[in-house]
Design an enzyme around this catalytic site. Sequence first.
Site, PDB file in Angstrom:
ATOM      1  N   ARG A 122       0.820  -1.235   0.000  1.00 55.45           N
ATOM      2  CA  ARG A 122       0.000   0.000   0.000  1.00 55.45           C
ATOM      3  C   ARG A 122       0.845   1.272   0.000  1.00 55.45           C
ATOM      4  O   ARG A 122       0.415   2.331   0.447  1.00 55.45           O
ATOM      5  CB  ARG A 122      -0.983   0.029   1.163  1.00 55.45           C
ATOM      6  CG  ARG A 122      -1.991  -1.089   1.110  1.00 55.45           C
ATOM      7  CD  ARG A 122      -3.205  -0.785   1.976  1.00 55.45           C
ATOM      8  NE  ARG A 122      -4.101  -1.919   1.933  1.00 55.45           N
ATOM      9  CZ  ARG A 122      -4.029  -2.957   2.751  1.00 55.45           C
ATOM     10  NH1 ARG A 122      -3.109  -2.993   3.688  1.00 55.45           N
ATOM     11  NH2 ARG A 122      -4.873  -3.950   2.627  1.00 55.45           N
ATOM     12  N   LYS A 144       2.382  11.392 -10.849  1.00 57.72           N
ATOM     13  CA  LYS A 144       1.566  10.487 -11.664  1.00 57.72           C
ATOM     14  C   LYS A 144       2.372   9.218 -11.932  1.00 57.72           C
ATOM     15  O   LYS A 144       3.506   9.292 -12.406  1.00 57.72           O
ATOM     16  CB  LYS A 144       1.189  11.133 -12.994  1.00 57.72           C
ATOM     17  CG  LYS A 144       0.025  12.108 -12.885  1.00 57.72           C
ATOM     18  CD  LYS A 144      -0.460  12.544 -14.262  1.00 57.72           C
ATOM     19  CE  LYS A 144      -1.610  13.523 -14.146  1.00 57.72           C
ATOM     20  NZ  LYS A 144      -2.021  14.055 -15.468  1.00 57.72           N
ATOM     21  N   GLU A 186       8.127  18.897 -24.717  1.00 56.78           N
ATOM     22  CA  GLU A 186       7.512  19.190 -23.407  1.00 56.78           C
ATOM     23  C   GLU A 186       8.060  20.505 -22.831  1.00 56.78           C
ATOM     24  O   GLU A 186       7.374  21.200 -22.098  1.00 56.78           O
ATOM     25  CB  GLU A 186       7.743  18.037 -22.413  1.00 56.78           C
ATOM     26  CG  GLU A 186       7.039  16.741 -22.749  1.00 56.78           C
ATOM     27  CD  GLU A 186       5.550  16.705 -22.359  1.00 56.78           C
ATOM     28  OE1 GLU A 186       5.017  17.711 -21.842  1.00 56.78           O
ATOM     29  OE2 GLU A 186       4.921  15.657 -22.604  1.00 56.78           O
ATOM     30  N   LYS A 228       5.915  23.521 -13.484  1.00 55.53           N
ATOM     31  CA  LYS A 228       5.106  22.329 -13.212  1.00 55.53           C
ATOM     32  C   LYS A 228       4.818  22.209 -11.713  1.00 55.53           C
ATOM     33  O   LYS A 228       3.702  21.858 -11.320  1.00 55.53           O
ATOM     34  CB  LYS A 228       5.799  21.062 -13.741  1.00 55.53           C
ATOM     35  CG  LYS A 228       4.963  19.836 -13.406  1.00 55.53           C
ATOM     36  CD  LYS A 228       5.150  18.663 -14.294  1.00 55.53           C
ATOM     37  CE  LYS A 228       4.111  17.588 -13.898  1.00 55.53           C
ATOM     38  NZ  LYS A 228       4.262  16.355 -14.617  1.00 55.53           N
ATOM     39  N   GLU A 238      -5.432  16.729 -10.360  1.00 51.82           N
ATOM     40  CA  GLU A 238      -6.056  17.096 -11.629  1.00 51.82           C
ATOM     41  C   GLU A 238      -7.577  17.149 -11.536  1.00 51.82           C
ATOM     42  O   GLU A 238      -8.291  16.533 -12.317  1.00 51.82           O
ATOM     43  CB  GLU A 238      -5.612  16.148 -12.759  1.00 51.82           C
ATOM     44  CG  GLU A 238      -5.840  16.764 -14.124  1.00 51.82           C
ATOM     45  CD  GLU A 238      -5.114  16.039 -15.253  1.00 51.82           C
ATOM     46  OE1 GLU A 238      -3.949  15.634 -15.068  1.00 51.82           O
ATOM     47  OE2 GLU A 238      -5.723  15.899 -16.320  1.00 51.82           O
ATOM     48  N   ARG A 242      -4.680  21.360 -13.311  1.00 50.60           N
ATOM     49  CA  ARG A 242      -3.514  20.553 -13.719  1.00 50.60           C
ATOM     50  C   ARG A 242      -3.631  20.095 -15.180  1.00 50.60           C
ATOM     51  O   ARG A 242      -2.620  19.824 -15.835  1.00 50.60           O
ATOM     52  CB  ARG A 242      -3.322  19.352 -12.786  1.00 50.60           C
ATOM     53  CG  ARG A 242      -2.081  18.541 -13.147  1.00 50.60           C
ATOM     54  CD  ARG A 242      -1.652  17.581 -12.054  1.00 50.60           C
ATOM     55  NE  ARG A 242      -0.551  16.750 -12.515  1.00 50.60           N
ATOM     56  CZ  ARG A 242       0.191  15.977 -11.746  1.00 50.60           C
ATOM     57  NH1 ARG A 242      -0.051  15.922 -10.453  1.00 50.60           N
ATOM     58  NH2 ARG A 242       1.173  15.262 -12.256  1.00 50.60           N
ATOM     59  N   ASN A 246      -1.610  19.277 -20.079  1.00 44.00           N
ATOM     60  CA  ASN A 246      -1.902  18.414 -21.233  1.00 44.00           C
ATOM     61  C   ASN A 246      -1.945  19.205 -22.537  1.00 44.00           C
ATOM     62  O   ASN A 246      -2.418  18.687 -23.554  1.00 44.00           O
ATOM     63  CB  ASN A 246      -3.241  17.689 -21.027  1.00 44.00           C
ATOM     64  CG  ASN A 246      -3.195  16.754 -19.834  1.00 44.00           C
ATOM     65  OD1 ASN A 246      -2.136  16.243 -19.483  1.00 44.00           O
ATOM     66  ND2 ASN A 246      -4.325  16.552 -19.187  1.00 44.00           N
ATOM     67  N   HIS A 249      -1.455  17.651 -25.990  1.00 44.89           N
ATOM     68  CA  HIS A 249      -1.586  16.201 -25.828  1.00 44.89           C
ATOM     69  C   HIS A 249      -2.854  15.636 -26.477  1.00 44.89           C
ATOM     70  O   HIS A 249      -2.908  14.452 -26.772  1.00 44.89           O
ATOM     71  CB  HIS A 249      -1.568  15.817 -24.347  1.00 44.89           C
ATOM     72  CG  HIS A 249      -0.186  15.890 -23.737  1.00 44.89           C
ATOM     73  ND1 HIS A 249       0.542  17.061 -23.680  1.00 44.89           N
ATOM     74  CD2 HIS A 249       0.605  14.943 -23.169  1.00 44.89           C
ATOM     75  CE1 HIS A 249       1.710  16.814 -23.092  1.00 44.89           C
ATOM     76  NE2 HIS A 249       1.771  15.539 -22.783  1.00 44.89           N
ATOM     77  N   HIS A 253      -1.667  12.877 -28.661  1.00 45.51           N
ATOM     78  CA  HIS A 253      -1.952  11.473 -28.320  1.00 45.51           C
ATOM     79  C   HIS A 253      -2.567  10.751 -29.504  1.00 45.51           C
ATOM     80  O   HIS A 253      -2.262   9.581 -29.759  1.00 45.51           O
ATOM     81  CB  HIS A 253      -2.929  11.399 -27.141  1.00 45.51           C
ATOM     82  CG  HIS A 253      -2.248  11.265 -25.809  1.00 45.51           C
ATOM     83  ND1 HIS A 253      -2.888  11.525 -24.630  1.00 45.51           N
ATOM     84  CD2 HIS A 253      -0.997  10.894 -25.482  1.00 45.51           C
ATOM     85  CE1 HIS A 253      -2.054  11.321 -23.614  1.00 45.51           C
ATOM     86  NE2 HIS A 253      -0.896  10.947 -24.118  1.00 45.51           N
ATOM     87  N   HIS A 266       6.854  10.625 -28.076  1.00 46.10           N
ATOM     88  CA  HIS A 266       5.832  11.385 -27.346  1.00 46.10           C
ATOM     89  C   HIS A 266       6.047  12.905 -27.474  1.00 46.10           C
ATOM     90  O   HIS A 266       5.116  13.642 -27.788  1.00 46.10           O
ATOM     91  CB  HIS A 266       5.822  10.959 -25.872  1.00 46.10           C
ATOM     92  CG  HIS A 266       4.832  11.708 -25.049  1.00 46.10           C
ATOM     93  ND1 HIS A 266       3.476  11.541 -25.185  1.00 46.10           N
ATOM     94  CD2 HIS A 266       5.000  12.688 -24.115  1.00 46.10           C
ATOM     95  CE1 HIS A 266       2.842  12.364 -24.356  1.00 46.10           C
ATOM     96  NE2 HIS A 266       3.748  13.065 -23.697  1.00 46.10           N
TER      97      HIS A 266
HETATM   98  N1  GLY Z   1       2.252  15.007 -17.503  1.00 47.64           N
HETATM   99  C1  GLY Z   1       1.168  15.797 -17.089  1.00 47.64           C
HETATM  100  C2  GLY Z   1       0.974  15.802 -15.616  1.00 47.64           C
HETATM  101  O1  GLY Z   1       1.855  15.414 -14.880  1.00 47.64           O
HETATM  102  O2  GLY Z   1      -0.079  16.191 -15.152  1.00 47.64           O
END
Ligand code: GLY
Length: 361
Positions: A122, A144, A186, A228, A238, A242, A246, A249, A253, A266
Amino acid sequence: MSIEVVVPLGERSYPVVVASGGYAHLGRRLSALGLPRRLFLVTETNVGPLWASAVREVLTAAGFDIIVVTLPAGEVSKTTETWTRCVDALLDAGIDRRTPVVALGGGVLGDVAGFAAATVLRGVPFVQLPTTLLAMVDASVGGKTGVNHPSGKNLVGAFHQPVLVYAALGTLATLPAAERIAGLGEVVKTALIGDRDLLARIEEQAEALREGDVSALAPVIARCVEIKAAVVGRDERESGWRAVLNAGHTLGHAWEAASGFGVLRHGEAVALGLLAETRWAVRRGYCQDPELPRRLAELLHRLGLPTEPPTLPRDRLLGAMRVDKKARGDILLVPVAVRAGQAVLAELPVQDLIELLPEPR
Ligand code: GLY
């Protein structure tokens, strides 16, 4: 020389160290966290042979006892199977709740190892040692973690913040130039949504950045991390803002997935997405600077990034977007620049995608 940025999350705040050389100060930084002396170094088959022994040496000298776990490299390995393999290795070697998992590699490795750290017992402490530009400015910061699913990218995962991110820019020297350049996609994204001065700096130093000049890259990477960090500090999970990260993206994507993962990198896909979405934002009145798409195209070209998307059947592109987590009914919420350095979450009607995704002739 190193630059330090803090991701502001209260008690879970953590430093991101941007070190212009190698891992010389990693032992001291890790010791300062007061973690147990036994740790797992999780890496992958490309990065491990290049950097694992340097990390092991430094950490052994600092008194750590290291168990190395090596996973298969590449986006195709970002699967529940690789995650299981990682968790099996951690459990087989007797991990306990306080034992840190240290991820050495790019975004894919960090996401898989991070998901293992988030889920085994956990959750155990997690440290990121990003070795690609893309991972340094984006993937390693913000917590993430996760893996892909046959239905789409990143559909299985968890938020699990690291306790330390240590980006040794020396590792960029062993990164293939095309990968490093893709990471600049990025970087441009972050400047476009967050800092017009950074965008101007990237324009001034485009050639040096393209060549991988560490003295040009270090402050740019640190500024991207700062931007960031501020976004993550405001909206960690998010629930809204947040999503600004994107930018580029939504369409990126689609092109990345529809051309087959691994064909378009990417960061290259993000660059294409930024350009198409900014053009759309000008046409729909969201972007107040009609010159921005031209400026962006010129910059992407100078950085060695693509500006012409692959022409793929529209059905395939729309199919790839159907699993886009940002889709809400007939409207996609797409972050776009209002002007250089400032963004808004715009409502893009699915109907507009028809014009954005031309059919091959
Ligand atoms: N890569 C986008 C984020 O971390 O929210």
